[in-house]
Design a protein around this motif. Structure first.
Motif, PDB file in Angstrom:
ATOM      1  N   VAL B 114      35.968  46.239  48.581  1.00 31.84           N
ATOM      2  CA  VAL B 114      36.923  45.269  48.035  1.00 31.84           C
ATOM      3  C   VAL B 114      37.963  44.944  49.100  1.00 31.84           C
ATOM      4  O   VAL B 114      38.548  45.849  49.690  1.00 31.84           O
ATOM      5  N   PRO B 115      38.190  43.658  49.381  1.00 27.64           N
ATOM      6  CA  PRO B 115      39.154  43.296  50.415  1.00 27.64           C
ATOM      7  C   PRO B 115      40.536  43.862  50.119  1.00 27.64           C
ATOM      8  O   PRO B 115      40.960  43.900  48.962  1.00 27.64           O
ATOM      9  N   SER B 116      41.238  44.293  51.164  1.00 26.35           N
ATOM     10  CA  SER B 116      42.530  44.947  50.954  1.00 26.35           C
ATOM     11  C   SER B 116      43.554  43.992  50.350  1.00 26.35           C
ATOM     12  O   SER B 116      44.453  44.416  49.634  1.00 26.35           O
ATOM     13  N   ILE B 117      43.403  42.690  50.616  1.00 21.68           N
ATOM     14  CA  ILE B 117      44.364  41.741  50.057  1.00 21.68           C
ATOM     15  C   ILE B 117      44.239  41.682  48.530  1.00 21.68           C
ATOM     16  O   ILE B 117      45.235  41.547  47.816  1.00 21.68           O
ATOM     17  N   VAL B 118      43.001  41.842  48.025  1.00 21.46           N
ATOM     18  CA  VAL B 118      42.769  41.856  46.584  1.00 21.46           C
ATOM     19  C   VAL B 118      43.416  43.099  45.976  1.00 21.46           C
ATOM     20  O   VAL B 118      44.059  43.043  44.923  1.00 21.46           O
TER      21      VAL B 118
END
Lengths: 326, 281
Positions: B114-118
């Motif tokens: 999961v992308p860290s920004i999410v």
């Protein structure tokens, strides 16, 4: 009765103590395992909940296909960001896959024994450098290099060619899809290389020996024995790299140019899903703006989720088949 | 290209290309490291580590609060993330051969992508919204969520490496299962788990995106976990995208400090692995 009361406790107390300890331990472990599932549920719930206000005014399809992004007038379209994310990620794959494959062939088949750990360590370091440092490097080193040398060169060579030439039009700014793609390629290279190397290593030795014994050159052995055998795993490695590229934020934010429009030219400044969230979320005061950004995060989550699930499946399957042979 | 000479030529070309791929991969690494060191070293001084950032135009100043802020956020993230991540890993190793185990393993693998920004948005919804303010805790929650899945998978593999005979010996002596897991198996795997933890901490230290709208930033000293908190990475980002040369210089120096911290953690992890391997032989 009295006899029983004094005779049994020692054994049962001990037994009960063991059981109690084991039961507590099992319960604790179960809870910790379930916590991972709960975490996934919480992530999905928060994303759905935070993007909820947007769906009252816009349908998901409308949101995805609209190209208008104007928070002030309340217009929210995701297409420029989806487009930018896909273009930069594809570009990254185009550059990183051949290099990554070549690198793992170099590491597994070619490099002298003493050189292997050195190169492998270098690739590991590449993976350890924080994204924001890549962004800094991209902003002050890569972008000027592309602006002054690479982009004018590409324009001169490919510009006049019809159709393909459209990708290389406009002023070479150095900040745009191309820079973002190049930086992403560097950042996903270690992932692709590591997974590919791992998969290629599972190719059974007899298979290599057989192909060499039949008179294959080293390259022919790689091309006709090693690569076909590890096909699924390599595809998985590529998907894992793609998953990383899609979600990569800081480095892209710093070099993509941050312009919510769609341009055919790779030199043009664009925008990606993660970078618009990074740039606007802290400043989004309007409820619908926050919801729109959360909706972008939801789109990003869905895409990366599918990518990673598929990638893990492929890598695991390729290891299983390898295990069956070896 | 069917002749022997032709095939040998193709072989040579492809092998040279593979060698070039290795060069192409290491070139950016050399460039990044060289530029961060050569640009960054000029700005390093004692005050760079101890002073607060100065406004534009005012010379001097440093990133002391950002260094402290990063340590603070990462330490909090460890408090939340390490027990959960390692614990989930022990669950996977000990009880993972079940349907529930497969589900947890699959979830952990997918979550690690999961992308860290999410994850930043999730921590925002989870902590910032109810607390109604940006805080070190919110940043730490984001980093902890990023640590848990990778740590779980790493721990699982290391615990599974512990030989069955050790476990059987303990159980055979009548040691209860929980004590065997905790005192025998986990202790044997401790060095490896520590390595995995160090790698997770190194990754968390280098994260920027999830801190942008959870810990936010702070121009002053702050030790309260419920207040906006500076971090090295966010500071580098802000300095880098500013239009001022002085701040660009500080971005390079801060990047050098960050690389030293992250690199130090990574090298320590490597050294731990190596000494453990030597001990096993």
């Amino acid at each position: 009765m009295a006899l029983e009361a004094t005779a049994t406790p020692r054994a049962t107390r001990h037994q009960a103590g063991v059981n109690r300890g084991d039961r507590a331990w099992n319960g604790l472990l179960l809870g910790l395992g379930l916590a991972v599932l709960v975490l996934a549920a919480v992530i999905i719930y928060i994303l759905l909940h935070a993007s909820q206000p947007l769906w009252t005014s816009t349908s998901p399809w409308q949101f995805l296909k609209s190209t208008d992004w104007d928070p002030v007038s309340g217009a929210f379209g995701a297409l420029p960001f989806v487009y930018g994310t896909l273009v930069t990620s594809m570009l990254a794959l185009l550059l990183a896959v051949p290099v990554g494959l070549g690198l793992s062939v170099f590491l597994t088949e070619l490099a002298p024994k003493q050189l292997r750990p050195v190169v492998a360590f270098g690739v590991e370091l590449l993976a350890g450098i924080p994204s924001v440092v890549y962004g800094l490097w991209g902003l002050f080193t890569l972008a000027p290099l592309l602006r002054e040398h690479v982009e004018p060169f590409l324009q001169k060579v490919f510009g006049p060619i019809p159709v393909v030439g459209a990708l290389f039009q406009g002023a070479p700014l150095g900040l745009g899809y191309l820079s973002a793609g190049v930086i992403l390629a560097i950042m996903i290279l270690p992932t692709i290389c590591a997974v590919t190397t791992e998969v290629v290593k599972t190719v059974p030795l007899p298979l290599r020996e057989a192909s060499l014994a039949l008179g294959a050159t080293r390259w022919e052995m790689v091309r006709w024995s090693v690569l076909p055998y590890s096909k699924a795993g390599i595809l998985g490695a590529v998907l894992l790299g793609l998953g990383r590229a899609l979600g990569e934020t800081m480095a892209v934010t710093m070099v993509i140019g941050n312009n919510p429009e769609i341009h055919a030219s790779l030199f043009a400044p664009g925008y990606s899903l993660p970078s618009v969230i990074a740039n606007e979320f802290a400043e989004a005061t309007d409820a619908s703006h926050t919801a729109a950004l959360a909706a972008l995060a939801l789109v990003l989550f869905a895409i990366t989720f599918l990518m990673n699930a598929a990638a893990r499946g492929l890598v695991r399957r390729s290891k299983h088949t390898a295990g069956a042979h070896g | 290209m069917n002749g022997y000479a032709g095939r040998k030529a193709v072989n040579l070309i492809m092998m040279v290309l593979c060698g070039l791929a290795a060069v192409a991969a290491l070139l950016p690494l050399g460039s990044v490291l060289w530029l961060v060191v050569s640009h960054g070293v000029a700005g390093l001084s004692f005050t760079f580590f101890t002073a607060l950032p100065t406004p534009v135009g005012e010379p001097g100043g440093g990133v002391g609060n950002a260094v402290v802020g990063t340590l603070q956020i990462v330490a909090l993230a460890c408090v939340i993330g390490l027990p959960l991540g390692v614990g989930a890993g022990v669950f996977l190793a000990e009880k993972g051969d079940s349907a529930l185990g497969s589900a947890v393993r699959f979830t952990a693998e997918v979550l690690s992508g999961v992308p860290s920004i999410v994850v930043g948005i999730v921590a925002y919804g989870l902590v910032v919204v109810p607390m109604k303010r940006f805080s070190a805790i919110a940043g730490a929650v984001a980093l902890a969520i990023l640590m848990i899945p990778t740590l779980a998978r790493g721990t699982e593999e290391l615990v599974r490496l512990v030989p069955r005979s050790i476990r059987e010996a303990a159980l055979g002596l009548g040691v209860p299962e929980w004590k065997t897991s905790l005192r025998v198996v986990l202790r044997t795997a401790l060095g490896g788990v520590a390595t995995a933890a160090l790698l997770a901490i190194a990754r968390a230290t280098g994260e920027t995106a999830p801190l942008l709208f959870t810990a936010l930033n702070n121009q002053y000293w702050n030790l309260r976990p419920d207040q906006p908190t500076a971090s090295l990475t966010v500071q580098i980002f802000n300095y880098a995208i500013s239009p001022y040369d002085d701040w660009h210089q500080k971005a390079w120096s801060a990047a050098l400090v960050l690389l030293l911290i992250v690199g130090g953690l990574n090298l320590t992890a490597r050294a731990l692995t190596r000494s453990r391997l030597k001990g096993a032989r």
